[in-house]
Motif scaffolding. Structure first.
Motif, PDB file in Angstrom:
ATOM      1  N   GLY A   1       0.743  -1.221  -0.160  1.00  0.00           N
ATOM      2  CA  GLY A   1      -0.065   0.122   0.003  1.00  0.00           C
ATOM      3  C   GLY A   1       0.847   1.280  -0.117  1.00  0.00           C
ATOM      4  N   ARG A   2       0.109   2.304  -0.356  1.00  0.00           N
ATOM      5  CA  ARG A   2       0.882   3.556  -0.407  1.00  0.00           C
ATOM      6  C   ARG A   2       0.107   4.780   0.236  1.00  0.00           C
ATOM      7  NH1 ARG A   2      -0.361   2.275  -5.452  1.00  0.00           N
ATOM      8  NH2 ARG A   2      -0.539   0.302  -4.468  1.00  0.00           N
ATOM      9  N   VAL A   3       1.009   5.523   0.920  1.00  0.00           N
ATOM     10  CA  VAL A   3       0.270   6.660   1.682  1.00  0.00           C
ATOM     11  C   VAL A   3       0.849   7.990   1.151  1.00  0.00           C
ATOM     12  CG1 VAL A   3      -0.413   7.900   3.939  1.00  0.00           C
ATOM     13  CG2 VAL A   3       0.003   5.454   3.650  1.00  0.00           C
ATOM     14  N   ALA A   4      -0.034   8.755   0.500  1.00  0.00           N
ATOM     15  CA  ALA A   4       0.190  10.230   0.230  1.00  0.00           C
ATOM     16  C   ALA A   4      -0.054  11.028   1.358  1.00  0.00           C
ATOM     17  CB  ALA A   4      -0.334  10.608  -1.069  1.00  0.00           C
ATOM     18  N   VAL A   5       1.063  11.486   1.915  1.00  0.00           N
ATOM     19  CA  VAL A   5       1.185  12.376   3.052  1.00  0.00           C
ATOM     20  C   VAL A   5       0.713  13.891   2.578  1.00  0.00           C
ATOM     21  CG1 VAL A   5       1.853  12.864   5.342  1.00  0.00           C
ATOM     22  CG2 VAL A   5       2.189  10.750   4.503  1.00  0.00           C
ATOM     23  N   CYS A   6      -0.440  14.209   2.418  1.00  0.00           N
ATOM     24  CA  CYS A   6      -0.767  15.776   2.149  1.00  0.00           C
ATOM     25  C   CYS A   6      -0.924  16.948   3.165  1.00  0.00           C
ATOM     26  CB  CYS A   6      -1.924  15.773   1.268  1.00  0.00           C
ATOM     27  SG  CYS A   6      -2.494  17.481   0.841  1.00  0.00           S
ATOM     28  N   GLY A   7      -1.300  16.306   4.308  1.00  0.00           N
ATOM     29  CA  GLY A   7      -1.616  17.220   5.407  1.00  0.00           C
ATOM     30  C   GLY A   7      -2.276  16.444   6.869  1.00  0.00           C
ATOM     31  N   SER A   8      -2.178  17.088   7.685  1.00  0.00           N
ATOM     32  CA  SER A   8      -2.586  16.592   9.139  1.00  0.00           C
ATOM     33  C   SER A   8      -3.445  17.374   9.898  1.00  0.00           C
ATOM     34  CB  SER A   8      -1.552  15.800   9.952  1.00  0.00           C
ATOM     35  OG  SER A   8      -0.547  17.050  10.158  1.00  0.00           O
ATOM     36  N   ILE A   9      -4.583  17.877   9.182  1.00  0.00           N
ATOM     37  CA  ILE A   9      -5.461  18.938   9.723  1.00  0.00           C
ATOM     38  C   ILE A   9      -5.776  18.726  11.157  1.00  0.00           C
ATOM     39  CG2 ILE A   9      -7.675  18.385   8.712  1.00  0.00           C
ATOM     40  CD1 ILE A   9      -7.884  21.743   8.367  1.00  0.00           C
ATOM     41  N   SER A  10      -6.051  17.497  11.449  1.00  0.00           N
ATOM     42  CA  SER A  10      -6.498  17.016  12.934  1.00  0.00           C
ATOM     43  C   SER A  10      -5.675  17.416  13.937  1.00  0.00           C
ATOM     44  CB  SER A  10      -6.801  15.687  13.091  1.00  0.00           C
ATOM     45  OG  SER A  10      -5.608  14.850  12.991  1.00  0.00           O
ATOM     46  N   THR A  11      -4.173  17.867  13.686  1.00  0.00           N
ATOM     47  CA  THR A  11      -3.391  18.126  14.505  1.00  0.00           C
ATOM     48  C   THR A  11      -2.976  19.664  14.676  1.00  0.00           C
ATOM     49  OG1 THR A  11      -1.209  17.938  13.047  1.00  0.00           O
ATOM     50  CG2 THR A  11      -2.179  15.849  14.203  1.00  0.00           C
ATOM     51  N   TYR A  12      -3.421  20.516  13.551  1.00  0.00           N
ATOM     52  CA  TYR A  12      -3.004  21.742  13.538  1.00  0.00           C
ATOM     53  C   TYR A  12      -3.536  22.756  14.586  1.00  0.00           C
ATOM     54  CZ  TYR A  12      -2.181  20.729   8.536  1.00  0.00           C
ATOM     55  OH  TYR A  12      -1.896  19.993   7.258  1.00  0.00           O
ATOM     56  N   ASN A  13      -4.193  22.520  15.347  1.00  0.00           N
ATOM     57  CA  ASN A  13      -4.613  23.305  16.587  1.00  0.00           C
ATOM     58  C   ASN A  13      -4.174  22.558  17.930  1.00  0.00           C
ATOM     59  OD1 ASN A  13      -6.084  25.378  15.393  1.00  0.00           O
ATOM     60  ND2 ASN A  13      -7.715  24.126  14.847  1.00  0.00           N
ATOM     61  N   ALA A  14      -3.485  21.565  17.777  1.00  0.00           N
ATOM     62  CA  ALA A  14      -3.057  20.728  18.965  1.00  0.00           C
ATOM     63  C   ALA A  14      -2.130  21.784  19.713  1.00  0.00           C
ATOM     64  CB  ALA A  14      -2.554  19.557  18.574  1.00  0.00           C
ATOM     65  N   VAL A  15      -2.367  21.707  21.108  1.00  0.00           N
ATOM     66  CA  VAL A  15      -1.432  22.432  22.055  1.00  0.00           C
ATOM     67  C   VAL A  15      -0.409  21.481  22.264  1.00  0.00           C
ATOM     68  CG1 VAL A  15      -1.236  23.479  24.167  1.00  0.00           C
ATOM     69  CG2 VAL A  15      -3.508  23.754  22.745  1.00  0.00           C
ATOM     70  N   GLU A  16      -0.416  20.375  22.445  1.00  0.00           N
ATOM     71  CA  GLU A  16       0.685  19.417  22.542  1.00  0.00           C
ATOM     72  C   GLU A  16       0.583  18.525  21.453  1.00  0.00           C
ATOM     73  OE1 GLU A  16       1.312  17.622  26.084  1.00  0.00           O
ATOM     74  OE2 GLU A  16       1.113  19.294  27.435  1.00  0.00           O
ATOM     75  N   ARG A  17       1.973  18.246  20.866  1.00  0.00           N
ATOM     76  CA  ARG A  17       1.797  17.140  19.608  1.00  0.00           C
ATOM     77  C   ARG A  17       1.469  16.006  20.173  1.00  0.00           C
ATOM     78  NH1 ARG A  17       3.472  17.882  14.665  1.00  0.00           N
ATOM     79  NH2 ARG A  17       3.893  19.845  14.218  1.00  0.00           N
ATOM     80  N   PRO A  18       0.608  15.185  19.525  1.00  0.00           N
ATOM     81  CA  PRO A  18       0.005  13.995  19.652  1.00  0.00           C
ATOM     82  C   PRO A  18       0.865  12.912  19.443  1.00  0.00           C
ATOM     83  CG  PRO A  18      -1.237  14.813  17.765  1.00  0.00           C
ATOM     84  CD  PRO A  18      -0.315  15.968  18.069  1.00  0.00           C
ATOM     85  N   ALA A  19       0.889  11.750  20.008  1.00  0.00           N
ATOM     86  CA  ALA A  19       1.797  10.820  19.837  1.00  0.00           C
ATOM     87  C   ALA A  19       1.443  10.177  18.342  1.00  0.00           C
ATOM     88  CB  ALA A  19       1.535   9.354  20.631  1.00  0.00           C
ATOM     89  N   GLY A  20       2.406   9.552  17.455  1.00  0.00           N
ATOM     90  CA  GLY A  20       2.051   9.246  16.278  1.00  0.00           C
ATOM     91  C   GLY A  20       1.113   7.989  16.239  1.00  0.00           C
ATOM     92  N   PRO A  21       0.936   7.449  14.850  1.00  0.00           N
ATOM     93  CA  PRO A  21       0.197   6.389  14.840  1.00  0.00           C
ATOM     94  C   PRO A  21       1.017   5.254  15.524  1.00  0.00           C
ATOM     95  CG  PRO A  21       0.504   7.215  12.629  1.00  0.00           C
ATOM     96  CD  PRO A  21       1.169   7.914  13.650  1.00  0.00           C
ATOM     97  N   ARG A  22       0.273   4.261  16.212  1.00  0.00           N
ATOM     98  CA  ARG A  22       0.611   3.354  16.995  1.00  0.00           C
ATOM     99  C   ARG A  22       1.090   1.697  16.306  1.00  0.00           C
ATOM    100  NH1 ARG A  22      -4.235   3.638  21.303  1.00  0.00           N
ATOM    101  NH2 ARG A  22      -5.086   3.948  18.929  1.00  0.00           N
TER     102      ARG A  22
END
Ligand SMILES: NC(=O)c1ccc[n+]([C@@H]2O[C@H](COP(=O)([O-])OP(=O)(O)OC[C@H]3O[C@@H](n4cnc5c(N)ncnc54)[C@H](OP(=O)(O)O)[C@@H]3O)[C@@H](O)[C@H]2O)c1
Length: 343
Positions: free
Chosen positions: A245-266
């Motif tokens: 499979g392939r992931v085209a990483v374009c953006g990560s809008i769910s994190t743009y307002n995060a006050v602390e960076r979330p942990a990455g995918p587990r």
């Protein structure tokens, strides 16, 4: 705003008043009135009609290094814009001509002529040059065809699928004959994906864990993930990926307002277990594909094989609310501000 009859042309700009903590608030912006000078040689003065509202602007409101310079405090924001030339210090541009440039978020823009591009209104309405025929459309084209490296029979998953980039990415995958699954933030947007954009399956990501919703929408798994959202969506997509499979990483809008960076995918171990390729990209690195993009997408628009939506907010003074709205899903398709009505 006033014309030059009194000798001074006045205009308004949106300034950054404070750096946001989390989601921006109206207090982070300020509407400022300024004098507008005449253009000198090599400059073009443009009366903006439309200004683009884009997710990357949120990152630029923070201090510190990013892939684009941070906005300065007490200085105007900027972004893509379309407007008409008022006065020109360059022979290639004349008053009344419709142009695009990067100094939006103000009534009048004094732009170096080398940064001004003529807009061809015979191909599409002016607003399309900030959306489906502008940077968002180009991003979808490059991200899907080049970074996603589609193969026959691939199942494609697009997140943020009712937005400017996602809505075109999904339609392009359908044009190439793929099964396409989308996620978006409301039942109305899901209906738009299914009924107007031709997605095969779609879900509202608020309706439960994304992994479960994706498994129901794509029980056979996925081969390409066009990621606009990051976070839980990315983890779910990796979990649903088939071999190679392939992931085209374009953006990560769910994190743009995060006050602390979330942990990455587990579940990054799946990258080697399933031989997954994950590749980030910036559209501006793909200028060699711009002409192909305009040729193909304008042709598909003309043939009615692609459709697009726009969400308009009226008035420069409401541009901050438009950006806050974009970050909360207030738009379907491209979010734009009408700075001033066209002639
Ligand atoms: N790599 C590049 O060169 C490049 C260039 C342009 C854009 N981008 C990226 O592409 C993505 C889409 O940009 P766009 O201009 O097309 O914006 P857009 O999708 O038109 O607007 C943003 C959308 O994000 C969704 N959203 C907001 N918060 C979310 C959350 N927590 N989880 C899931 N979705 C959320 C909202 O829709 P919902 O109602 O569905 O939540 C909103 O409408 C962004 O990540 C942007 O940064 C990258």
């Amino acid at each position: 705003m006033s014309g030059p009859a009194d000798g001074r042309r006045r205009g308004r700009e949106i300034h950054l008043a404070a750096r946001p903590h989390g989601l921006p608030t109206p207090r982070d912006f300020r509407l400022v009135e300024v004098d507008v000078p005449d253009p000198v040689e090599g400059e073009v003065l443009v009366r903006n009609e439309l200004t683009s509202v884009d997710p990357y602007m949120r990152g630029r409101m923070d201090a510190g290094p990013s892939y684009m310079p941070a906005f300065e405090l007490d200085a105007p924001l900027d972004g893509g814009a379309i407007g008409r030339v008022v006065a020109s210090g360059d022979g290639r541009f004349s008053p009344g001509q419709l142009v695009s440039h990067a100094l939006g978020w103000r009534d009048y823009a004094l732009v170096p002529a080398r940064h001004v591009r003529a807009v061809d209104e015979t191909l599409a309405p002016a607003s399309a040059y900030l959306g489906v025929l502008g940077a968002p459309g180009w991003t979808a084209y490059v991200g899907l065809f080049d970074v996603g490296a589609l193969r026959d029979g691939d199942v494609v998953f697009v997140s943020g699928a009712a937005g400017a980039v996602g809505s075109l990415a999904g339609q392009l995958a359908k044009l190439r004959g793929h099964r396409v699954v989308g996620s978006a933030g409301s039942p109305a947007k899901v209906a738009h994906l299914l009924d107007e954009l031709g997605f095969d399956a779609a879900f509202d990501y608020h309706a439960g864990p994304v992994a479960e919703l994706l498994a129901a929408a794509a029980p056979e798994g996925i081969d390409v993930y066009f990621d606009n959202v990051g976070g839980e969506h990315l983890e779910a997509a990796l979990g649903a990926m088939r071999l190679h499979g392939r992931v085209a990483v374009c953006g990560s809008i769910s994190t743009y307002n995060a006050v602390e960076r979330p942990a990455g995918p587990r579940n990054l171990d799946l990258l080697f277990a399933r031989r997954i390729t994950m590749r980030g990209f910036m559209v501006r690195d793909h200028r060699d594909r711009y002409d192909d993009f305009v040729r193909d997408v304008s042709g598909w628009l003309r043939d009615g094989r692609i459709v697009y939506r726009e969400t308009f907010v009226d008035g420069l003074e409401n541009a901050p609310q438009a950006l806050i709205g974009l970050l909360r899903g207030a738009n379907t398709g491209k979010m734009l501000v009408r700075v001033a009505p066209g002639p």
